[in-house]
Design a protein around this motif. Structure first.
Motif, PDB file in Angstrom:
ATOM      1  N   THR A 100     -21.369   1.066  25.709  1.00  0.00           N
ATOM      2  CA  THR A 100     -21.133   2.219  24.845  1.00  0.00           C
ATOM      3  C   THR A 100     -20.392   1.729  23.609  1.00  0.00           C
ATOM      4  O   THR A 100     -19.342   1.086  23.728  1.00  0.00           O
ATOM      5  CB  THR A 100     -20.268   3.289  25.557  1.00  0.00           C
ATOM      6  N   ILE A 101     -20.941   2.013  22.443  1.00  0.00           N
ATOM      7  CA  ILE A 101     -20.335   1.533  21.196  1.00  0.00           C
ATOM      8  C   ILE A 101     -19.793   2.737  20.419  1.00  0.00           C
ATOM      9  O   ILE A 101     -20.525   3.700  20.162  1.00  0.00           O
ATOM     10  CB  ILE A 101     -21.375   0.784  20.324  1.00  0.00           C
ATOM     11  N   PHE A 102     -18.516   2.674  20.056  1.00  0.00           N
ATOM     12  CA  PHE A 102     -17.854   3.744  19.307  1.00  0.00           C
ATOM     13  C   PHE A 102     -17.790   3.350  17.840  1.00  0.00           C
ATOM     14  O   PHE A 102     -17.425   2.215  17.515  1.00  0.00           O
ATOM     15  CB  PHE A 102     -16.436   3.964  19.853  1.00  0.00           C
ATOM     16  N   MET A 103     -18.129   4.310  16.978  1.00  0.00           N
ATOM     17  CA  MET A 103     -18.122   4.012  15.551  1.00  0.00           C
ATOM     18  C   MET A 103     -17.503   5.138  14.755  1.00  0.00           C
ATOM     19  O   MET A 103     -17.468   6.273  15.204  1.00  0.00           O
ATOM     20  CB  MET A 103     -19.556   3.875  15.056  1.00  0.00           C
ATOM     21  N   THR A 104     -17.060   4.798  13.551  1.00  0.00           N
ATOM     22  CA  THR A 104     -16.534   5.834  12.651  1.00  0.00           C
ATOM     23  C   THR A 104     -17.689   6.360  11.811  1.00  0.00           C
ATOM     24  O   THR A 104     -18.799   5.826  11.831  1.00  0.00           O
ATOM     25  CB  THR A 104     -15.483   5.254  11.700  1.00  0.00           C
ATOM     26  N   HIS A 105     -17.372   7.398  11.039  1.00  0.00           N
ATOM     27  CA  HIS A 105     -18.392   7.988  10.173  1.00  0.00           C
ATOM     28  C   HIS A 105     -18.802   7.071   9.028  1.00  0.00           C
ATOM     29  O   HIS A 105     -19.766   7.333   8.334  1.00  0.00           O
ATOM     30  CB  HIS A 105     -17.873   9.326   9.611  1.00  0.00           C
ATOM     31  N   LEU A 106     -18.047   5.991   8.809  1.00  0.00           N
ATOM     32  CA  LEU A 106     -18.328   5.122   7.649  1.00  0.00           C
ATOM     33  C   LEU A 106     -19.383   4.048   7.919  1.00  0.00           C
ATOM     34  O   LEU A 106     -19.770   3.317   7.023  1.00  0.00           O
ATOM     35  CB  LEU A 106     -17.041   4.428   7.200  1.00  0.00           C
ATOM     36  N   VAL A 107     -19.853   3.953   9.157  1.00  0.00           N
ATOM     37  CA  VAL A 107     -20.786   2.871   9.489  1.00  0.00           C
ATOM     38  C   VAL A 107     -22.150   3.087   8.831  1.00  0.00           C
ATOM     39  O   VAL A 107     -22.703   4.177   8.891  1.00  0.00           O
ATOM     40  CB  VAL A 107     -20.952   2.780  11.017  1.00  0.00           C
ATOM     41  N   PRO A 108     -22.689   2.059   8.177  1.00  0.00           N
ATOM     42  CA  PRO A 108     -23.990   2.213   7.523  1.00  0.00           C
ATOM     43  C   PRO A 108     -25.138   2.384   8.527  1.00  0.00           C
ATOM     44  O   PRO A 108     -25.084   1.881   9.642  1.00  0.00           O
ATOM     45  CB  PRO A 108     -24.163   0.919   6.736  1.00  0.00           C
ATOM     46  N   LYS A 109     -26.163   3.100   8.069  1.00  0.00           N
ATOM     47  CA  LYS A 109     -27.266   3.505   8.941  1.00  0.00           C
ATOM     48  C   LYS A 109     -28.017   2.314   9.555  1.00  0.00           C
ATOM     49  O   LYS A 109     -28.395   2.351  10.727  1.00  0.00           O
ATOM     50  CB  LYS A 109     -28.253   4.379   8.130  1.00  0.00           C
ATOM     51  N   ASN A 110     -28.193   1.255   8.770  1.00  0.00           N
ATOM     52  CA  ASN A 110     -28.957   0.116   9.299  1.00  0.00           C
ATOM     53  C   ASN A 110     -28.276  -0.493  10.516  1.00  0.00           C
ATOM     54  O   ASN A 110     -28.923  -0.955  11.450  1.00  0.00           O
ATOM     55  CB  ASN A 110     -29.164  -0.950   8.209  1.00  0.00           C
TER      56      ASN A 110
END
Ligand SMILES: *Cc1c(COP(=O)(O)O)cnc(C)c1O
Length: 321
Positions: A100-110
């Motif tokens: 499971t990978i957690f990311m912020t809203h700033l991560v680019p789509k690619n």
């Protein structure tokens, strides 16, 4: 290795054989154009050629494979601005472990797409790495997942240090190492191993100007928090965690020179890499080249530049080129 133990050269050497089936031994390629322009030998360590497009696979593989030798892993959790998550997802996929990978809203789509394609579960949470990390640690505890830190762990640092073993094997005379700097796992590992092999080697840490938490903390002499901002070098901005155990102290001790690079210079570095080296690099991957170009090689005597990754959104890249 307990949480505060010193990281030794032998840990890095052990990591090298441990991660060999996951991390490539990447080429150290002479840059004809930079060497010609600045009248010295400049070589590029092409971590952009890793299967996951960045060096992060080294540290993640070292941590995960060490864990796996000790216990049965139920699942993995990671927080990432992209490249660390992609590496954890890739390793999990090859080992048939759920991730499971957690990311912020700033991560680019690619970067999001690359992780989804590897079969990992994605959770978008919070506006900066610290918020995403709190959530990741909470879920990891609840569900019995092993949390793989992106930089502040001895095994991760030792894994990144394997880059230095390769550079020094290929080029024992190298005099300085130019290394992108964010959380400092890359720089700490590479600098630690390199200086143990040759204490004379100069370490130059390169940050962007935006949200450069490590750079600002080292200047201040203590950990400082930053407001997260986006950069063309999207792998670089962000906090280094106020509970930092390893990388702040190591980077503070090992860095000889620290530099910050403006956005337009990062763009120039990417353009240069494409035009003269036929390389596609993301902003963070090109920031060492950007530094040489911006300072006209002032610090660049017999230097190896770590070109750390190539995960750039192709539409953005083509526009920039
Ligand atoms: C993570 C990353 C960095 C910075 O590494 P740290 O260990 O956080 O300092 C540099 N370049 C790329 C491409 C990265 O993914």
């Amino acid at each position: 290795m307990n949480s505060r133990a010193e990281i030794r050269l032998s840990d890095v050497v052990a990591a090298q054989s441990r991660i060999a089936t996951f991390a490539r031994r990447t080429p150290l390629k002479r840059s004809m154009e930079l060497s010609r322009r600045f009248g010295t030998d400049i070589r590029l360590k092409l971590e952009s050629m890793q299967d996951t497009g960045s060096f992060k696979i080294r540290g993640a593989a070292n941590r995960i494979l060490k864990l796996q030798a000790e216990k049965e892993i139920k699942g993995l959790a990671a927080v990432s601005s992209g490249n660390h998550g992609r590496s954890v997802a890739y390793i999990a996929n090859r080992l048939s472990i759920p991730a499971t990978i957690f990311m912020t809203h700033l991560v680019p789509k690619n970067k999001i797409e690359a992780i989804r394609a590897l079969g990992a579960k994605l959770v978008i949470h919070g506006n900066d790495q610290d918020e995403a990390e709190l959530e990741a640690v909470r879920i990891a505890e609840r569900d019995g997942l092993d949390f793989i830190p992106p930089f502040d762990h001895a095994d991760v640092i030792a894994g990144q240090g394997t880059i230095a073993l390769e550079i020094l094997e290929d080029w024992p005379e190298v005099r300085s190492l130019i290394i992108p700097l964010s959380g400092g796992g890359l720089l700490a590992g590479v600098a630690l191993a390199a200086k143990k092999i040759n204490p004379e080697i100069k370490i130059i840490g390169i940050s962007c100007t935006r949200a450069a938490a490590m750079h600002e903390s080292i200047e201040a002499g203590h950990l400082v928090s930053v407001i997260e901002e986006s950069s063309l070098a999207d792998a670089l901005p962000g906090p280094i965690a106020m509970s930092n155990q390893y990388t702040f102290r190591l980077c503070k001790d090992l860095i000889d020179e620290m530099v910050q690079i403006e956005e337009e210079d990062i763009a120039r570095g990417m353009q240069f890499a494409f035009r003269h080296e036929r390389l596609i690099l993301e902003g963070a991957g090109a920031i060492g080249i950007a530094h040489l170009l911006a300072t006209e090689g002032r610090f660049g005597t017999d230097s190896a530049i770590v070109c750390s990754g190539d995960n750039v959104d192709m539409d953005k890249f083509l526009t920039l080129i």
